[in-house]
Design a protein around this motif. Structure first.
Motif, mmCIF file in Angstrom:
data_model
loop_
_atom_site.group_PDB
_atom_site.id
_atom_site.type_symbol
_atom_site.label_atom_id
_atom_site.label_comp_id
_atom_site.label_asym_id
_atom_site.label_seq_id
_atom_site.Cartn_x
_atom_site.Cartn_y
_atom_site.Cartn_z
ATOM 1 N N GLU A 40 0.816 -1.205 0.000
ATOM 2 C CA GLU A 40 0.000 0.000 0.000
ATOM 3 C C GLU A 40 0.852 1.257 0.000
ATOM 4 O O GLU A 40 0.515 2.236 -0.648
ATOM 5 C CB GLU A 40 -0.943 0.003 1.200
ATOM 6 N N ALA A 41 1.958 1.270 0.722
ATOM 7 C CA ALA A 41 2.796 2.461 0.789
ATOM 8 C C ALA A 41 3.394 2.786 -0.580
ATOM 9 O O ALA A 41 3.292 3.928 -1.029
ATOM 10 C CB ALA A 41 3.878 2.306 1.847
ATOM 11 N N PRO A 42 4.012 1.824 -1.288
ATOM 12 C CA PRO A 42 4.507 2.162 -2.626
ATOM 13 C C PRO A 42 3.382 2.608 -3.567
ATOM 14 O O PRO A 42 3.600 3.482 -4.400
ATOM 15 C CB PRO A 42 5.162 0.873 -3.112
ATOM 16 N N MET A 43 2.189 2.042 -3.427
ATOM 17 C CA MET A 43 1.094 2.457 -4.303
ATOM 18 C C MET A 43 0.666 3.892 -4.007
ATOM 19 O O MET A 43 0.333 4.637 -4.927
ATOM 20 C CB MET A 43 -0.087 1.490 -4.179
ATOM 21 N N SER A 44 0.698 4.290 -2.751
ATOM 22 C CA SER A 44 0.393 5.681 -2.412
ATOM 23 C C SER A 44 1.441 6.602 -3.008
ATOM 24 O O SER A 44 1.122 7.661 -3.552
ATOM 25 C CB SER A 44 0.335 5.873 -0.896
ATOM 26 N N ARG A 45 2.706 6.202 -2.908
ATOM 27 C CA ARG A 45 3.782 6.988 -3.497
ATOM 28 C C ARG A 45 3.638 7.026 -5.016
ATOM 29 O O ARG A 45 3.842 8.060 -5.633
ATOM 30 C CB ARG A 45 5.156 6.415 -3.122
ATOM 31 N N PHE A 46 3.298 5.902 -5.623
ATOM 32 C CA PHE A 46 3.096 5.860 -7.067
ATOM 33 C C PHE A 46 2.030 6.869 -7.489
ATOM 34 O O PHE A 46 2.226 7.634 -8.440
ATOM 35 C CB PHE A 46 2.682 4.449 -7.527
ATOM 36 N N GLU A 47 0.897 6.855 -6.787
ATOM 37 C CA GLU A 47 -0.188 7.773 -7.143
ATOM 38 C C GLU A 47 0.283 9.219 -7.087
ATOM 39 O O GLU A 47 -0.030 10.014 -7.975
ATOM 40 C CB GLU A 47 -1.385 7.550 -6.226
ATOM 41 N N TYR A 48 1.040 9.556 -6.052
ATOM 42 C CA TYR A 48 1.532 10.925 -5.932
ATOM 43 C C TYR A 48 2.550 11.247 -7.030
ATOM 44 O O TYR A 48 2.419 12.248 -7.743
ATOM 45 C CB TYR A 48 2.158 11.167 -4.551
ATOM 46 N N LEU A 49 3.574 10.409 -7.172
ATOM 47 C CA LEU A 49 4.661 10.697 -8.101
ATOM 48 C C LEU A 49 4.221 10.670 -9.559
ATOM 49 O O LEU A 49 4.731 11.437 -10.381
ATOM 50 C CB LEU A 49 5.810 9.706 -7.892
ATOM 51 N N SER A 50 3.269 9.818 -9.893
ATOM 52 C CA SER A 50 2.830 9.725 -11.284
ATOM 53 C C SER A 50 2.002 10.938 -11.697
ATOM 54 O O SER A 50 1.854 11.213 -12.883
ATOM 55 C CB SER A 50 2.039 8.435 -11.512
#
Length: 194
Positions: A40-50
């Motif tokens: 979940e943490a990498p996916m949250s970061r993905f959503e932000y960074l993308s």
């Protein structure tokens, strides 16, 4: 007295909520790609960074890195949209290098200060054995180099490779793997300009 106690309890509750929100944010930043972070943490970061990147391949952007505050972040992909599945694979794969501070733990979220330190290594002359390792990585990495084009990433990750070969004894195979895991061009696992 009863009203005063209720007000104190409400204020205490608000203070606790604010402290948890702030502390949770700090915890999130530290754990976003840390060893104990779940998917979940990498996916949250993905959503932000993308959606919030500032990276691009222009010469002007590359030149601007030298003038950025060291704490500024170079975020997002420079060529193609980020791919969620590939991003999680990359972040998870880079965890094995967590003890080497020169290796960014997230190829889409790089401190400008680190980029500023690594770029000059790109000009380092390697000896014959070191150059052979570098050449192996050039021939065998997915992008046939540190990035798909000779932008700021090419210089940062090319410099990183020379530093790791010279100072850490990295092999060409290790550099190729690192470059593949650190590909910040965007796109899926099959992204390549070869």
């Amino acid at each position: 007295m009863y009203r005063g106690s209720q007000l104190k309890i409400k204020l205490l509750g608000v203070a606790v909520a604010i402290a948890l929100a702030l502390g949770g944010g700090l915890l999130f930043q530290d754990r976003a790609v840390g060893e104990e972070a779940g998917d979940e943490a990498p996916m949250s970061r993905f959503e932000y960074l993308s959606e919030n990147g500032n990276s691009n391949c222009s010469r002007e952007f590359m030149d601007s890195i030298a003038h950025m505050p060291a704490t500024a972040l170079i975020q997002g992909s420079c060529c193609s949209p980020m791919d969620a599945h590939r991003y999680v694979e990359q972040v998870n794969g880079l965890r094995k290098y967590k003890d080497i501070s020169a290796i960014p733990s997230d190829p889409y979220d790089i401190p400008a200060g680190l980029a500023q330190k690594l770029m000059p290594y790109y000009a380092v002359e390697l000896n014959e054995a070191e150059q052979a390792a570098y050449d192996y990585a050039m021939a065998n990495s997915d992008e046939r180099g540190p990035c798909c084009c000779q932008c700021w990433r090419w210089q940062v990750y090319g410099g990183l490779a020379k530093k790791l070969i010279r100072e850490e004894g990295f092999t060409g195979e290790q550099i190729a793997e690192l470059w593949d895991l650190s590909d910040g061009c965007g796109g899926g696992e099959d992204h390549s300009h070869t």
